[in-house]
Design an enzyme around this catalytic site. Structure first.
Site, PDB file in Angstrom:
ATOM      1  N   THR A   1      67.287  74.440  29.436  1.00  0.00           N
ATOM      2  CA  THR A   1      68.155  73.268  29.576  1.00  0.00           C
ATOM      3  C   THR A   1      69.421  73.561  30.374  1.00  0.00           C
ATOM      4  OG1 THR A   1      67.324  72.431  27.461  1.00  0.00           O
ATOM      5  CG2 THR A   1      69.342  71.444  28.316  1.00  0.00           C
TER       6      THR A   1
ATOM      7  N   ASP B   1      54.004  79.456  29.024  1.00  0.00           N
ATOM      8  CA  ASP B   1      54.895  79.151  27.917  1.00  0.00           C
ATOM      9  C   ASP B   1      54.318  78.002  27.084  1.00  0.00           C
ATOM     10  OD1 ASP B   1      57.296  79.328  26.417  1.00  0.00           O
ATOM     11  OD2 ASP B   1      58.177  77.673  27.559  1.00  0.00           O
TER      12      ASP B   1
END
Length: 282
Positions: free
Chosen positions: A231, A82
């Site tokens: 998150t 990523d």
């Protein structure tokens, strides 16, 4: 472990009208949480080695940690790099990553096209699909002029035509992170659909933590078939840790186990929300 064909996962999601979940891990316990959630939800999953863990332990050790968790599981997985910078992309190919994101979004358009095209040529020679990003994604709470951050439709069309990427991550109102009590920025679903029509590619949205349910559904309909979230899952893990520490002195392992359980629950919820639960191969 079942190695999944990353291209097929996204293509199947596109055909089936859902999105595949892609989540970052940060430790043994968080990697275990992701694969256990995928098992419970009977869902494929992208296990992402991202920009937080690589500076912490290095790409090789992060890959080995992720691979170990995958090998101990029956989940159907992709190990995905990523936000990989230039040098990291080629190291990831050598290590055995099965999917790559090269992030040249910070570069001028012509240079982003040139470098992404080279990454695609190398990765494709090994059968590895490439995700790239166009546009800018701000951090949560940052004051921005959204018009200057959004992915431009004409640039996306040119970028895809000249680079040959497999998937394109776009900016359409998403942010990295979540600010408590701050309403999420609505997604520009019309722009997403315009980009999908112009490029013909399955699209990707990063920063999916805190995004409203209606926007998740709308983004899938508009052409997004891979969602990245981090998150919300980290917050769930932290809540598990804090629930143990609130009881006074406890063994670290007890707190880590509680964090893992909370993160499993949060990840299963994401997989159900995205529509990929129950979509693992028989």
């Amino acid at each position: 472990m079942k190695w999944a064909d990353p291209r097929k996962l996204v293509t199947d999601a596109q055909a089936g009208g859902y999105a595949v979940g892609a989540f970052n891990m940060h430790s043994d316990e968080t990697a275990q949480a992701l694969v256990r959630a995928a098992e419970q939800a009977e869902s494929p999953v992208f296990l992402q080695v991202g920009r937080a863990i690589v500076p912490h332990m290095g790409l090789r050790k992060a890959y080995e940690l992720t691979l170990r968790a995958a090998e101990e599981s029956d989940a159907e997985v992709v190990i995905h790099l990523d936000h990989g910078p230039w040098e990291e992309v080629f190291e990831a190919i050598k290590l055995g990553f099965t999917s790559i994101m090269y992030d040249g979004a910070h570069l001028p358009l012509d240079e982003n096209i040139r470098t992404t095209k080279h990454v695609v040529e190398v990765a494709h020679s090994f059968g590895i699909p490439v995700e790239a990003e166009l546009g800018t994604i701000p951090d949560a709470g940052e004051a921005v002029d959204w018009a200057s951050y959004y992915t431009k439709v004409d640039e996306a069309e040119r970028f895809v035509a000249e680079t040959g990427v497999d998937w394109l991550a776009v900016s359409a109102g998403i942010v990295h992170g979540v600010v408590p009590d701050l309403p999420p920025q609505p997604l520009d679903l019309e722009r997403i659909e315009q980009i999908r029509r112009a490029t013909g590619l399955p699209l990707v949205l990063h920063g999916m933590s805190g995004v409203a349910d209606d926007d998740v559904t709308g983004a899938i309909k508009a052409g997004v078939h891979k969602f990245n979230a981090d998150t919300d899952l980290r917050h769930a893990f932290r809540a598990g840790l804090e629930s143990v520490w609130a009881q006074g002195d406890r063994q670290l392992e007890e707190a880590l186990a509680a964090g893992r359980e909370r993160m499993i629950e949060a990840t299963v919820a994401k997989l159900q929300q995205y529509g990929c639960a129950g979509k693992a191969s028989a």
